[in-house]
Design a protein around this motif. Structure first.
Motif, PDB file in Angstrom:
ATOM      1  N   ALA A  87     -41.305  12.036  -9.636  1.00 37.22           N
ATOM      2  CA  ALA A  87     -41.982  10.746  -9.704  1.00 37.22           C
ATOM      3  C   ALA A  87     -42.260  10.285  -8.279  1.00 37.22           C
ATOM      4  N   ALA A 102     -45.117   6.750   0.776  1.00 37.46           N
ATOM      5  CA  ALA A 102     -44.432   6.709  -0.513  1.00 37.46           C
ATOM      6  C   ALA A 102     -43.514   7.936  -0.576  1.00 37.46           C
ATOM      7  N   ARG A 157     -34.991   8.080  -9.515  1.00 34.78           N
ATOM      8  CA  ARG A 157     -35.783   6.870  -9.775  1.00 34.78           C
ATOM      9  C   ARG A 157     -34.999   5.904 -10.651  1.00 34.78           C
ATOM     10  N   LEU A 175     -35.959   2.388  -8.984  1.00 33.75           N
ATOM     11  CA  LEU A 175     -37.180   2.436  -8.175  1.00 33.75           C
ATOM     12  C   LEU A 175     -38.405   2.360  -9.068  1.00 33.75           C
ATOM     13  N   GLU A 176     -39.415   1.675  -8.602  1.00 31.06           N
ATOM     14  CA  GLU A 176     -40.646   1.523  -9.372  1.00 31.06           C
ATOM     15  C   GLU A 176     -41.589   2.681  -9.092  1.00 31.06           C
ATOM     16  N   GLU A 177     -41.984   3.372 -10.151  1.00 31.20           N
ATOM     17  CA  GLU A 177     -42.908   4.500 -10.027  1.00 31.20           C
ATOM     18  C   GLU A 177     -44.328   3.989  -9.805  1.00 31.20           C
ATOM     19  N   VAL A 178     -45.088   4.700  -8.990  1.00 30.08           N
ATOM     20  CA  VAL A 178     -46.498   4.385  -8.775  1.00 30.08           C
ATOM     21  C   VAL A 178     -47.326   5.568  -9.250  1.00 30.08           C
ATOM     22  N   VAL A 227     -42.550   7.072  -5.870  1.00 26.84           N
ATOM     23  CA  VAL A 227     -42.174   5.661  -5.757  1.00 26.84           C
ATOM     24  C   VAL A 227     -42.698   5.144  -4.428  1.00 26.84           C
ATOM     25  N   GLU A 228     -43.044   3.855  -4.417  1.00 17.53           N
ATOM     26  CA  GLU A 228     -43.646   3.286  -3.218  1.00 17.53           C
ATOM     27  C   GLU A 228     -42.663   3.187  -2.065  1.00 17.53           C
ATOM     28  N   ASP A 229     -41.408   2.866  -2.388  1.00 14.27           N
ATOM     29  CA  ASP A 229     -40.392   2.778  -1.339  1.00 14.27           C
ATOM     30  C   ASP A 229     -39.015   2.946  -1.970  1.00 14.27           C
TER      31      ASP A 229
END
Length: 191
Positions: free
Chosen positions: A129, A89, A97, A102-105, A131-133
């Protein structure tokens, strides 16, 4: 196994080398404001040990300060890759982001799970943040210690030979990306 504290001379040397490598990569890749640079870094490898064997926050902080200095000056977004324990990640700024959608994890990188470089970035990037990718959106990348950043780069990745081959003891690999060439024998390309 925790690595011994690096000397001030070693930290100054890797800072200088990081500034040179990032500066050369930005120039060679033609990175512009708003574009995305991914950096993967094994501080264990930089200090001369095997990847994942014992990172160093001092080394991470030193390298992150250098790359951040240049990316901030140029308006380039920085993505700091975590280690395999967090599935590579990335730590990015909140602005990055949002700009790249981008989707935060929900995870916090620490030296033993995420790596020292990502842990340092978590504490230093503005509104950090995870993010997965990057959805293959990075325009260029710097891989310090064979951390395998290629999955985050846009298609098509083009290797760049920098003047430096190592930062500390870690192997240094750099790449830029270019648009895909489509068409056939009649097509004309701007390279």
């Amino acid at each position: 196994m925790e690595l011994p504290d690096p000397t001030a001379l070693f930290l100054a040397e890797i800072r200088r080398d990081m500034l040179r490598a990032v500066s050369d990569l930005i120039a060679a890749a033609g990175l512009r404001s708003g574009q995305l640079l991914v950096v993967g870094c094994s501080t264990s490898e930089v200090a001369g040990s095997t990847i994942g064997s014992g990172g160093s926050l001092q080394v991470a902080d030193t390298l992150l300060e250098a790359v951040s200095e240049l990316t901030q000056q140029q308006g380039i977004y920085l993505a700091c890759q975590c280690c395999e324990h967090l599935n590579r990640a990335l730590v990015v700024s909140g602005e990055c982001r949002d700009r790249y959608g981008l989707e935060e994890v929900s995870v916090v990188p620490v030296p033993k799970a995420g790596g020292a470089f990502a842990a340092s970035a978590m504490g230093r990037l503005p509104q950090a943040a995870v993010v997965e990718d990057l959805r293959n959106q990075a325009h260029a990348g710097l891989d310090i210690g064979q951390t395998l950043i290629g999955m985050h780069l846009r298609r098509v990745a083009v290797p760049i030979r920098l003047g430096l081959k190592n930062i500390g003891q870690a192997v240094l690999t750099a790449a830029r990306t270019r648009p895909r060439l489509i068409g056939g024998e009649r097509a004309i390309y701007r390279l």
